[in-house]
Write an enzyme that holds these catalytic residues in place. Structure first.
Site, mmCIF file in Angstrom:
data_model
loop_
_atom_site.group_PDB
_atom_site.id
_atom_site.type_symbol
_atom_site.label_atom_id
_atom_site.label_comp_id
_atom_site.label_asym_id
_atom_site.label_seq_id
_atom_site.Cartn_x
_atom_site.Cartn_y
_atom_site.Cartn_z
ATOM 1 N N HIS A 293 7.298 112.199 32.138
ATOM 2 C CA HIS A 293 6.107 112.135 32.845
ATOM 3 C C HIS A 293 6.380 110.981 34.117
ATOM 4 O O HIS A 293 6.915 109.981 33.766
ATOM 5 C CB HIS A 293 4.971 111.501 31.829
ATOM 6 C CG HIS A 293 5.231 110.030 31.131
ATOM 7 N ND1 HIS A 293 4.856 109.061 31.820
ATOM 8 C CD2 HIS A 293 5.535 110.003 30.132
ATOM 9 C CE1 HIS A 293 5.186 108.019 31.018
ATOM 10 N NE2 HIS A 293 5.760 108.522 29.843
ATOM 11 N N ASP A 305 10.216 104.061 30.740
ATOM 12 C CA ASP A 305 9.026 104.823 30.250
ATOM 13 C C ASP A 305 8.415 105.041 31.658
ATOM 14 O O ASP A 305 7.404 104.416 32.036
ATOM 15 C CB ASP A 305 8.116 103.925 29.366
ATOM 16 C CG ASP A 305 6.786 104.697 29.013
ATOM 17 O OD1 ASP A 305 6.721 106.145 29.132
ATOM 18 O OD2 ASP A 305 5.973 103.993 28.306
ATOM 19 N N GLU A 339 0.246 110.718 31.632
ATOM 20 C CA GLU A 339 0.656 110.822 30.496
ATOM 21 C C GLU A 339 0.092 109.446 29.823
ATOM 22 O O GLU A 339 -0.439 109.381 28.634
ATOM 23 C CB GLU A 339 2.164 110.832 29.904
ATOM 24 C CG GLU A 339 2.503 111.067 28.509
ATOM 25 C CD GLU A 339 2.524 109.785 27.912
ATOM 26 O OE1 GLU A 339 2.890 109.563 26.699
ATOM 27 O OE2 GLU A 339 2.840 108.766 28.477
ATOM 28 N N GLU A 340 0.078 108.367 30.229
ATOM 29 C CA GLU A 340 -0.055 106.964 29.554
ATOM 30 C C GLU A 340 -1.499 107.067 29.396
ATOM 31 O O GLU A 340 -1.764 106.487 28.519
ATOM 32 C CB GLU A 340 0.631 105.792 30.756
ATOM 33 C CG GLU A 340 1.979 105.976 31.063
ATOM 34 C CD GLU A 340 2.763 105.598 29.841
ATOM 35 O OE1 GLU A 340 1.955 105.214 28.628
ATOM 36 O OE2 GLU A 340 3.898 105.495 29.783
ATOM 37 N N ASP A 367 10.884 111.380 26.746
ATOM 38 C CA ASP A 367 9.985 110.278 26.901
ATOM 39 C C ASP A 367 10.328 109.009 25.958
ATOM 40 O O ASP A 367 9.332 108.691 25.002
ATOM 41 C CB ASP A 367 8.486 110.528 26.835
ATOM 42 C CG ASP A 367 7.722 109.616 27.052
ATOM 43 O OD1 ASP A 367 8.040 108.581 27.600
ATOM 44 O OD2 ASP A 367 6.250 109.710 26.758
ATOM 45 N N HIS A 442 5.871 99.144 28.417
ATOM 46 C CA HIS A 442 4.652 98.752 28.677
ATOM 47 C C HIS A 442 4.580 97.287 29.174
ATOM 48 O O HIS A 442 3.445 96.868 29.058
ATOM 49 C CB HIS A 442 3.760 99.209 27.723
ATOM 50 C CG HIS A 442 3.447 100.547 27.633
ATOM 51 N ND1 HIS A 442 2.331 101.068 26.612
ATOM 52 C CD2 HIS A 442 4.096 101.910 27.829
ATOM 53 C CE1 HIS A 442 2.254 102.538 26.630
ATOM 54 N NE2 HIS A 442 3.280 102.716 27.278
#
Length: 486
Positions: A293, A305, A339-340, A367, A442
């Protein structure tokens, strides 16, 4: 995906990324020969040797992480990433490079801060959770009530919570090589904490960052309110501050904080999935999808990520093209958006390509970060085909011995490929060592310097070999030998 479903997907992603899978029997071993690997041993050796000798993956990582930067859905940076990805695949000579428009959520963080007022004044590290509402301009001030989990929260009366700030201090356990990270068990409070706290009149929600290791780094992520009548602001704080507040309250100290957040949700914005192909030589209508993604959170570089997942897919077909290894079927790189905090790209791809899905041989997502590759997971609606595919994949990954020990499991394979499952597509997840992934996940720390260029090349090699074999072998993955292409 509806935001109310994000938590289910997020837990699946977390479990898979952590290296934790449902308990399964090992693949059938009645036939110990390796008919697939024997057929492709020379090609696999060429791919691995060429990739490890030199490739363009690191240059792509630098461009994406340093020039584009973080890429939250709806942001100008995400559209810059879309342009970069399309331009790069065109420059590399990929075929049918295109953008497929997707409308994505547009949440904006704005300025934000958290200050402890009592028992002493000090600023605190925090990150608002994606999808949260903001506070009034003057902020929200309140006493903090600390609970570990929902069970403890349910023991409180409304009078204990009303007008206060609830902190869910749920610790993520240290990584275990067998059980994985435990992310799936703790991310629940990031997703649902605000909704739970608001039910008893809380004015704001704080959650302990979902990580087992911290150097005062808060970790953001998606939350949702479900059908909550009252929406309160939600933010993640550092492990250190969560522990400090918990200790203070255990000492009967009154902890008061002021939370200020400008967070807001704007109208949906246009974005796009980016697609490029290495067209098949004889069965081009049959497709093997590989990808990651393109969006990320708005902190760090989005390196692990999922910038790395995008780059290894892009570079995998670049390596094959340079080696003039064109398989029978088409290998299609798909870089999904959103995606997130919505899964709009994955859902849009499944919808727009519904007529093609019967000809999708496999869909492979990366991912889980760029660490030592460990193997692949297999997931299919048809469990009998899934078991056969597991055995076939075990045969294929034996070609990767030069890259390290690999295994094949059944179970969750990825969020973006998941909307294709109901159509019977064979889903695959690219697995890596997840022992430190959630140190960066994140957070501001998910930056380029956390990527090892050699491990990046190993992952490119693994992806290229598997994609090539899946796209070229006479039998489709999950079909019995001799079945051939459809």
């Amino acid at each position: 995906m509806n935001l109310s479903l994000i938590s289910t997907v997020a837990i699946g992603i977390a479990v898979a990324a952590a290296g934790t899978y449902p308990e399964t029997e090992p693949p059938p071993r009645a036939d110990r020969r390796t008919p697939i690997a024997d057929r492709y041993r020379d090609a696999a050796k060429r791919i691995i040797n060429a990739t490890l000798a030199g490739n363009d993956a690191w240059e792509k990582m630098e461009e994406l992480c340093l020039t584009v930067g973080p890429r939250l859905s709806g942001s100008r940076q995400l559209e810059k990433a879309v342009d970069w990805a399309a331009r790069t695949m065109q420059r590399n000579g990929q075929e049918n490079v295109r953008r497929e428009t997707v409308m994505v959520p547009h949440w904006v963080r704005g300025r934000e801060s958290l200050t402890m007022l009592d028992p002493h004044e000090r600023p605190m590290g925090m990150l608002g959770l994606g999808g949260s509402v903001g506070t009034p301009p003057s902020g929200i001030t309140g006493e903090v009530v600390v609970v570990e989990d929902e069970e403890q929260f349910n023991q409180l009366d409304r009078a204990d919570v009303e007008g206060r700030v609830v902190l869910f201090n749920k610790a993520m356990p240290p990584y275990d090589p067998v059980q994985g990270s435990g992310y799936g068990k703790t991310v629940y409070y990031r997703t649902h904490g605000a909704r739970i706290a608001a039910e008893k009149g809380a004015v704001a929600c704080l959650i302990r960052s979902v990580t087992a290791s911290s150097l005062y780094t808060p970790h953001t992520g998606a939350m949702n309110y479900g059908d909550a009548e009252v929406q309160i602001p939600a933010a993640a704080i550092t492990v250190e501050d969560a522990e400090m507040i918990a200790r203070l309250t255990r000492r009967a100290e009154k902890v008061r904080v002021r939370l200020e957040m400008e967070a807001r949700t704007l109208p949906d914005a246009p974005s796009a999935n980016v697609i490029g192909e290495l067209r098949g030589s004889s069965h081009a209508n049959e497709v093997v999808v590989i990808g990651g993604h393109l969006d990320s959170w708005d902190v760090g570089h989005g390196a692990h990520d999922d910038g790395g997942g995008c780059v290894i897919a892009m570079e995998a077909i670049n390596v094959l093209r340079k080696l003039n290894l064109r398989p029978r079927r088409t290998i299609r790189v798909v870089l999904w958006v959103n995606e997130e905090n919505g899964l709009r790209g994955g859902k849009a791809y499944a919808d727009e390509h519904a007529h093609e899905l019967p000809d999708h041989v496999a869909a492979l997502e990366s991912d889980s970060g760029i660490f030592q590759p460990l193997g692949f997971s297999v997931d299919c609606k048809d469990t009998s085909r899934e078991r056969l595919a597991q055995a076939q994949m075990a045969d294929i990954v034996s070609l990767l011995d030069d890259l390290g020990s690999m295994h094949v499991e059944t179970g969750w394979s990825g969020a973006d490929v998941s909307p294709m499952k109901d159509a019977g597509v064979m889903l695959l997840g690219h697995r890596v060592d997840g022992s430190i992934y959630f140190n960066y996940h994140h957070s501001h720390a998910d930056t380029l310097d956390k990527i090892d260029p050699q491990l990046l090349s190993r992952n490119v090699a693994a992806m290229a070999v598997v994609a090539y074999v899946l796209a070229d072998m006479p039998t489709r993955l999950g079909d019995a030998p001799g079945t051939g292409t459809r």
